[in-house]
Write a protein that holds these residues in place. Structure first.
Motif, mmCIF file in Angstrom:
data_model
loop_
_atom_site.group_PDB
_atom_site.id
_atom_site.type_symbol
_atom_site.label_atom_id
_atom_site.label_comp_id
_atom_site.label_asym_id
_atom_site.label_seq_id
_atom_site.Cartn_x
_atom_site.Cartn_y
_atom_site.Cartn_z
ATOM 1 N N GLY A 1 0.529 -1.057 -0.082
ATOM 2 C CA GLY A 1 0.320 0.065 0.274
ATOM 3 C C GLY A 1 0.879 1.059 -0.213
ATOM 4 O O GLY A 1 2.320 1.304 -0.330
ATOM 5 N N LEU A 2 0.123 2.557 0.776
ATOM 6 C CA LEU A 2 0.633 3.548 0.764
ATOM 7 C C LEU A 2 1.778 3.725 1.435
ATOM 8 O O LEU A 2 3.250 4.376 1.375
ATOM 9 C CB LEU A 2 -0.290 4.816 1.092
ATOM 10 C CG LEU A 2 0.279 6.321 0.929
ATOM 11 C CD1 LEU A 2 0.449 6.360 -0.419
ATOM 12 C CD2 LEU A 2 -0.775 6.809 1.645
ATOM 13 N N ASN A 3 1.806 2.990 2.521
ATOM 14 C CA ASN A 3 3.354 2.839 3.785
ATOM 15 C C ASN A 3 3.552 1.124 3.751
ATOM 16 O O ASN A 3 3.314 0.430 4.698
ATOM 17 C CB ASN A 3 2.597 3.256 4.750
ATOM 18 C CG ASN A 3 4.320 2.943 6.100
ATOM 19 O OD1 ASN A 3 5.130 3.333 5.523
ATOM 20 N ND2 ASN A 3 4.391 3.386 6.873
ATOM 21 N N PRO A 4 4.314 0.590 2.630
ATOM 22 C CA PRO A 4 4.741 -0.574 2.864
ATOM 23 C C PRO A 4 5.135 -0.957 4.013
ATOM 24 O O PRO A 4 6.522 -0.610 4.431
ATOM 25 C CB PRO A 4 4.890 -1.144 1.448
ATOM 26 C CG PRO A 4 5.660 0.416 0.984
ATOM 27 C CD PRO A 4 4.690 1.217 1.952
ATOM 28 N N LYS A 5 4.591 -2.246 4.412
ATOM 29 C CA LYS A 5 5.530 -2.806 5.860
ATOM 30 C C LYS A 5 6.194 -4.743 5.697
ATOM 31 O O LYS A 5 5.677 -5.294 5.619
ATOM 32 C CB LYS A 5 4.709 -2.654 7.191
ATOM 33 C CG LYS A 5 4.561 -1.735 7.770
ATOM 34 C CD LYS A 5 4.292 -1.216 9.220
ATOM 35 C CE LYS A 5 5.010 -0.004 9.562
ATOM 36 N NZ LYS A 5 4.214 0.078 11.099
#
Length: 181
Positions: free
Chosen positions: A132-136
């Motif tokens: 997504g926008l802030n991948p982890k």
């Protein structure tokens, strides 16, 4: 002996992005601060602009505020660079049947953070991937009491194949199962 102990080094705050932001904020903050002071004294302290023409109220005050805020943030990031916050290592020791997670914290009586877990308390190695926008993308040490201890540092996400390979190597070394979280 080497096949019984594995140590993974963790890079803390001493990354290129932190050096970049510390320098960028310092230069920008100093420019804003000088522009605000120039508007107060009606003298030009910046060679590439003419901030003496700015009205001190409200533009000059705002420039001083933003300059001070930026310089403070730059000082904080620089302090984390000097202290190397977050650096350390993960040690997996089959001889002592222990996993040690060592990190550096802020100065004080708890500067060094040491977490130790017996291998018998470890259920598995877990991988968590969220896009997504802030991948982890992280590897976790899953304990028998349902706690999940992160093993990967905060950084730009690795490729999924690299993360899976690293987790599989660790699970194979510790003779644990690999699970998706």
């Amino acid at each position: 002996m080497q096949k019984e102990i594995r140590q993974d080094k963790i890079i803390g705050s001493r990354r290129f992005s932190n050096y970049f932001w510390a320098i960028f904020l310092c230069i920008g903050g100093l420019s804003f601060l000088l522009a605000g002071i120039s508007s107060y004294f009606n003298t030009n302290l910046l060679p590439f602009a003419n901030p003496a023409e700015l009205a001190f109220i409200p533009q000059g005050i705002v420039m001083i505020f933003y300059g001070t805020l930026s310089m403070s943030l730059s000082a904080y990031i620089s302090a984390t660079l000097v202290w190397d916050i977050g650096s350390g290592y993960n040690e997996y020791n089959k001889i002592e049947n222990l996993v040690k997670i060592v990190r550096k914290g802020f100065p004080g009586k708890n500067r060094e953070i040491l977490l130790t877990y017996p291998l018998t308390n470890i259920r598995s190695i877990g991988i968590k991937i969220s896009e997504g926008l802030n991948p982890k993308r992280s590897i976790y040490l899953c304990l028998n009491d349902e706690r999940k201890i992160p093993l990967t540092p905060v950084q730009q996400p690795n490729t999924i194949s690299d993360l899976e390979e690293e987790a599989a190597d660790l699970a194979k070394f510790l003779d644990l199962k690999l699970e998706n979280l």
